[in-house]
Design a protein around this motif. Structure first.
Motif, short mmCIF file in Angstrom:
data_model
loop_
_atom_site.label_atom_id
_atom_site.label_comp_id
_atom_site.label_asym_id
_atom_site.label_seq_id
_atom_site.Cartn_x
_atom_site.Cartn_y
_atom_site.Cartn_z
N ASP A 1 0.79 -1.53 0.07
CA ASP A 1 -0.05 -0.54 -0.11
C ASP A 1 0.94 1.48 0.06
O ASP A 1 0.50 2.26 -0.58
CB ASP A 1 -1.17 -0.04 1.19
CG ASP A 1 -1.76 -1.13 1.11
OD1 ASP A 1 -3.42 -1.44 0.50
OD2 ASP A 1 -1.74 -2.26 2.46
N GLY A 2 1.55 1.07 0.41
CA GLY A 2 2.87 2.47 0.91
C GLY A 2 4.03 1.86 0.93
O GLY A 2 4.51 0.90 1.74
N ALA A 3 5.66 2.86 -0.21
CA ALA A 3 6.60 2.33 -0.26
C ALA A 3 7.21 3.65 0.25
O ALA A 3 7.20 4.35 -0.40
CB ALA A 3 6.99 1.90 -1.71
N ALA B 1 17.49 10.96 7.08
CA ALA B 1 16.40 11.21 7.83
C ALA B 1 15.66 10.68 6.07
O ALA B 1 14.15 11.22 6.34
CB ALA B 1 16.28 12.05 8.19
N GLY B 2 15.84 10.57 5.05
CA GLY B 2 15.06 10.98 3.51
C GLY B 2 13.78 9.88 3.89
O GLY B 2 13.19 9.71 3.48
N LEU C 1 8.52 7.64 5.65
CA LEU C 1 8.28 6.40 6.63
C LEU C 1 7.43 6.98 6.79
O LEU C 1 6.11 6.37 6.42
CB LEU C 1 8.90 5.75 6.48
CG LEU C 1 8.27 4.36 8.09
CD1 LEU C 1 7.47 3.44 7.24
CD2 LEU C 1 9.53 3.96 8.85
N ALA C 2 7.69 8.17 7.41
CA ALA C 2 6.60 8.92 8.45
C ALA C 2 5.07 9.27 7.51
O ALA C 2 3.87 8.77 7.49
CB ALA C 2 7.40 9.76 8.83
N ALA D 1 9.60 -0.05 3.74
CA ALA D 1 10.90 1.01 3.62
C ALA D 1 11.91 0.83 3.61
O ALA D 1 12.07 -0.34 4.44
CB ALA D 1 11.07 1.29 5.27
N VAL D 2 12.67 1.25 3.06
CA VAL D 2 13.97 0.41 1.64
C VAL D 2 14.92 1.47 1.90
O VAL D 2 14.90 2.21 1.14
CB VAL D 2 13.69 -0.16 0.14
CG1 VAL D 2 15.20 -1.02 -0.41
CG2 VAL D 2 12.69 -1.01 0.43
#
Length: 478
Positions: free
Chosen positions: A222-224, A263-264, A269-270, A284-285
């Motif tokens: 759903d998110g990456a 922090a990217g 991810l946030a 998260a990669v």
């Protein structure tokens, strides 16, 4: 095992349109980035990290006194050889028994900190904060700044389903020579793209085999949030993987804040977790020069208000950007300023970070700083330590122009220009105390008597090469 209980985000107030940079140089070396954040003279990895952590605590269920582990990730620590995490512990009021770990050198620092915090015994705080620098003519073009903080506890709403690594030697993609504060690279585009793509592909594919994630289907992600030094890299990095484009867009933030180094991906991810549903899966990669890649799969939703933090800001011109970044001009300081010895400074840290005042046991009045006699009954007493409210009201304000500041603030003035100083009234349980402080995150002359302001920890100045930090005040609408 810990899960994510709360997330906090901190972005510098200042922003620059990448069109401004393109107009100055006739080109722009930051594919797909429309604007980026600009750290002010009093902001660095530590201050951004503190602000993000305070936001996470405000949203979470874990008290600062309950944190057992603090993990901090950055490629731009204030000093190359001196621990930064103890300052973070002191500024946030964490227990002195907190186990601390610092991760640096690579953009993989973010995942190392996050994995370490998730594996910690007891509640943990993970902070990733960065503001990379480079040659203003080219390498610096995409660099932004920001911080993300993750408050972790067993009862968190976002669970880590698994993580997997790919380790290999891919040197020279992004590095900083010893003794330098600027990043550079070998500028071998095809080598860089292939190294990142192969590392990312291997790490993600191993989530199914090495990490044993059940029913893991990339097409259902759903998110990456994928390694994002520019806006094109996330899609290029996952070329060999069937990740939906809308999922990738959910965690791509570099187009709006620039390359935030270590922090990217945490910031992406946030943003992705903020947009997720309770049962959504978010990938998260992370990738890093010389080190391969790490993939972590999460399930769940947590608020971060990333978009609200992004919307709060003001624009700067390119010359202003160069000054804020410390690239433009030199400073010639006459005189030594107010020398405060380190032992004396150490004794005042709770006042500077936590706004610690003294309550008189005789009359109940507050005294700040908590030294000498009570300001109300004038008795010599042993004060009770209390922490003043972090929001207060301006009772007097003035502007300090060029030539009027003490020498220790000359560097700040060179980069930021004139600044405001105020007398701020702060309360605690019906009593109040007043203290002088610098104002920040506002244009000179815009804060007025009666305005409400909030305390933020910022860099004050450097003495003998060591940065010193303390509370400044920003308008509450920030």
């Amino acid at each position: 095992m810990n899960a994510i209980d709360a997330v906090g985000v901190a972005l510098p107030r200042l922003r620059i349109s990448t069109g401004e940079i393109a107009d100055a140089w006739g080109r722009y070396s930051g594919a797909g980035i429309a604007q980026k954040t600009v750290a002010a003279a009093d902001e660095d990895a530590l201050t951004l990290g503190i602000e993000a952590a305070e936001s996470a605590f405000a949203r979470g269920s874990v008290d600062p006194n309950g944190v057992s582990t603090l993990c901090f990730a950055t490629t731009t620590p204030p000093l190359d050889t001196e621990e930064v995490v103890p300052r973070l512990v002191r500024a946030l009021g964490l227990p002195s028994s907190t186990m601390t770990r610092t991760f640096t050198q690579s953009t993989l620092a973010g995942t190392e900190a996050l994995d370490s915090g998730l594996d910690a015994d007891g509640p943990a705080l993970v902070v990733a904060a960065d503001l990379p620098r480079g040659d203003p003519a080219s390498v610096d073009h995409p660099f932004g700044a920001g911080a993300a903080a993750f408050l972790l506890a067993e009862t968190g709403s976002v669970e880590r389903l698994g993580s997997a690594n790919h380790v290999d030697e891919f040197a020279g993609i992004s590095y900083r020579e010893r003794g330098s504060d600027e990043l550079t690279g070998l500028d071998i585009t095809s080598y860089e793209r292939n190294a990142i793509r192969e590392s990312v592909t291997s790490a993600v594919e191993r989530l199914d085999t090495d990490a044993g994630v059940d029913e893991f289907e990339l097409s259902a992600i759903d998110g990456a949030a994928v390694f994002q030094p520019d806006a094109r890299m996330p899609s290029r990095a996952v070329t060999d993987l069937p990740i939906p484009r809308d999922a990738l867009a959910r965690g791509t933030v570099v187009d709006r804040i620039g390359d935030a180094g270590a922090a990217g991906v945490p910031l992406g991810l946030a943003a992705a977790l903020d947009a997720a549903g309770d049962d959504d899966r978010t990938l998260a990669v992370f990738a890093g020069s010389g080190g391969g890649a790490t993939a972590i799969l999460f399930e769940g939703h947590v608020d971060s208000d990333f978009d609200a933090e992004l919307d709060a800001g003001s624009s700067v011109t390119y010359p202003e950007y160069l000054r804020e970044r410390g690239y433009l001009g030199t400073v010639d300081v006459a005189g030594g300023g107010a020398h405060v010895s380190l032992p004396t400074w150490q004794q005042s840290l709770d006042q500077r970070y936590r706004l610690a005042a003294g309550r008189c046991p005789e009359c109940g009045a507050l005294t700040f700083p908590p030294e000498g006699a009570c300001r109300s009954c004038h008795r010599g007493v042993a004060f009770e330590r209390v922490e003043l409210s972090r929001t207060g009201v301006v009772r007097a304000v003035t502007s300090i122009g060029h030539g009027g500041a003490p020498p220790e603030f000359a560097e700040q003035q060179r980069r930021d220009g004139a600044y405001d100083v105020a007398i701020v009234e702060l309360e605690h349980e019906g009593e109040s105390a007043m203290l002088p402080a610098q104002l920040t995150d506002s244009e000179t002359g815009t804060v007025e008597v009666g305005d409400e302001v909030r305390a933020v920890v910022r860099k004050l100045y450097e003495q003998e090469g060591v940065p010193r930090y303390g509370a400044k005040f920003a308008p509450v609408e920030r």
